[in-house]
Motif scaffolding. Sequence first.
Motif: not given
Lengths: 564, 102
Positions: B11-23, B25-28, B48-60
Amino acid sequence: MSTAAARALVVDDERMNREVIVANLRVAGFETVTAEDGLQAWEILDAHPGAFDVILLDRRMPRMDGMELLRKLKDDQRLDHVPVIMQTAYAETEDVTAGIKAGAYYYLAKPLDRRLLLSVTEAAIADHQRRQRLLDDLDKRTTAMLLLESGTFRFRTLDEGHTLAVALARSCPQARHLVAGLSELFTNAVEHGNLGIGYAEKALLLENRRWRQEVEARLDTPEGRARMVEVQVTRQPESVTFVISDQGNGFDWRGFGQISPERAFAPHGRGIALARTLAFDHLHYNERGNQVTATIHIAAGSDGEDRAACSVAPSLLAATAPPASEEMQLARAMQMELLPQPKVLDDLLRRSGLRVSAHFETSSSLGGDLWGVQVIDPYRTGLWVADFSGHGLVAALNVFRLHALIAQCTPVADMPAAFLAEISRRLAELLPVGQYATMTYGVVDQSRGRFRYAAAAMPPPLLRHADGTVEKGDGAGLPLGLSPRATYAERDLPLSSGGLLFLSSDGLADNPDHDGVKLGNAGIKALIEQARSESLADAVLAPFLARVARPLRDDLTAVCCRLP
Amino acid sequence: MKYRIVDEENGPALVLSDQLLFDHRDVFDTAIDKLLARKQPRVVVDMAGLSYMDSAGLGMLLTLRDRADRAAVAVTLRSPSPEVTELLDLACFDSLFTIERA
């Protein structure tokens, strides 16, 4: 009438049943608290004996069933007056009889009839509140009646009866129970005796909400004006006897001395049984039924009950829209008002020796953090820090919601895990997907020397002992508002004299300094260690606050609680 | 945050990189649209490529889970970094998602 909403404790092991009852009661304007079995209900009631106006109790439950809880309530002077409405799937006569004997106010057969549920609950609460008013009045009267040896009193109206009941009760030990019992008997003497309102008639009048009106009308007839109730009181060394006579035709008292199974399903008619159960050691009617002799035995040294305080904070403020330029400022001021005010913290320090301080800083005009403190009793203080996902306006509005919810959850304020579960359940009803809160809620329990807490995805609480070592708690837990059925673990940290308890939102770990370096959980621990004997939040955080990059990327709250 | 969608065997994989932050949301949200538009019964979020995620990332992630649930799609979180793992564990996300640890 009291202006605060009446509060019901709903005890049922089946979630669907709880939800049906809660939904119906809430629509009718009640506040509700739920428990999943008798034991949990008991813990809530034991901690907050003054917090509930009625208890809806399921019969069959695991751990502690309804009958066992009912017996515990009736054995506890703080709780024995709270009306208990039992529900049972099998309204078998012996089942009902056992419940009634144990002191249940009413029996509801399952499946529940919505209309009956509400009318019975309202009747139970009205009875209970009337009793509370009597007790309040009781506290205000002078004690001259203590000097009463014997005397004869006459009255005509319900209000006069009320006044007399309060005054006479004051002259006896166990006044709180006695006032209810005398009041029931006096009411009976007026309405069933002198005014001749029959049992079925009263049921009809109550149903049509015309009872009070009818009593007033009959009191105003020539007959009503002529008939009096006479009360003779005789005090002896070991007992006090009340002989209450009315001038009516007598009534058939035989069926009323106990609450019969049939009558358990009628909306009134339990006054006499209640009076007997609660107040008197002996109750005897003359044959005709217009004179009753009630006796209490005087035991040595039986007085003094405390009522537990249950503070309910004011709910959300409503403001009319000011000009847009001031709007944000006003909103910010309102948010700041949600936080504990200096006077509250000063009082806490004076009363319990706890020195609570905080640093609260938002990343924009409005923030998504909240912290608070509430006194549970002289030895236990609730302390919490919460953080909504995101920041800015949406998070701030959610903070207002949370603040209101916290005020509604005071009945479980001493049970951290239940507290978070209840907040989570209520938030789950309010929040859209993707929004949630994290929170640490704990009780600084000075009687047990422990900080008992539960956490929902928060940085771990830290405890710095007087010798400088720092102990770390555990902040793991499902965020609040994701699931109506989330449960939480209660954990604890040992308190020590001179220790410092430290709670923070993730803003402390996550806001980078000018070089992009974050403190992280390890950094926080080091910060607390380095602060040595400092105990005020701003002083503890000083090295961090000097370096952090502003504007902050995330809201920041840190709370310090120094133990005496 | 940067993302790409890779069609894998399961199935499809969403491969994330860099940081997942509050800003982000729309991209996500857009990424979720694309991911679920594949109409596969299982999707993977490769962290694997996601170095950091904040609490907003959990919400996403919760938003993803909700939308996937409604479409009867199973979501697996794969290979979160130690820092992201710490956050997922703190929030007990293993009770909400299948997490394949690196």
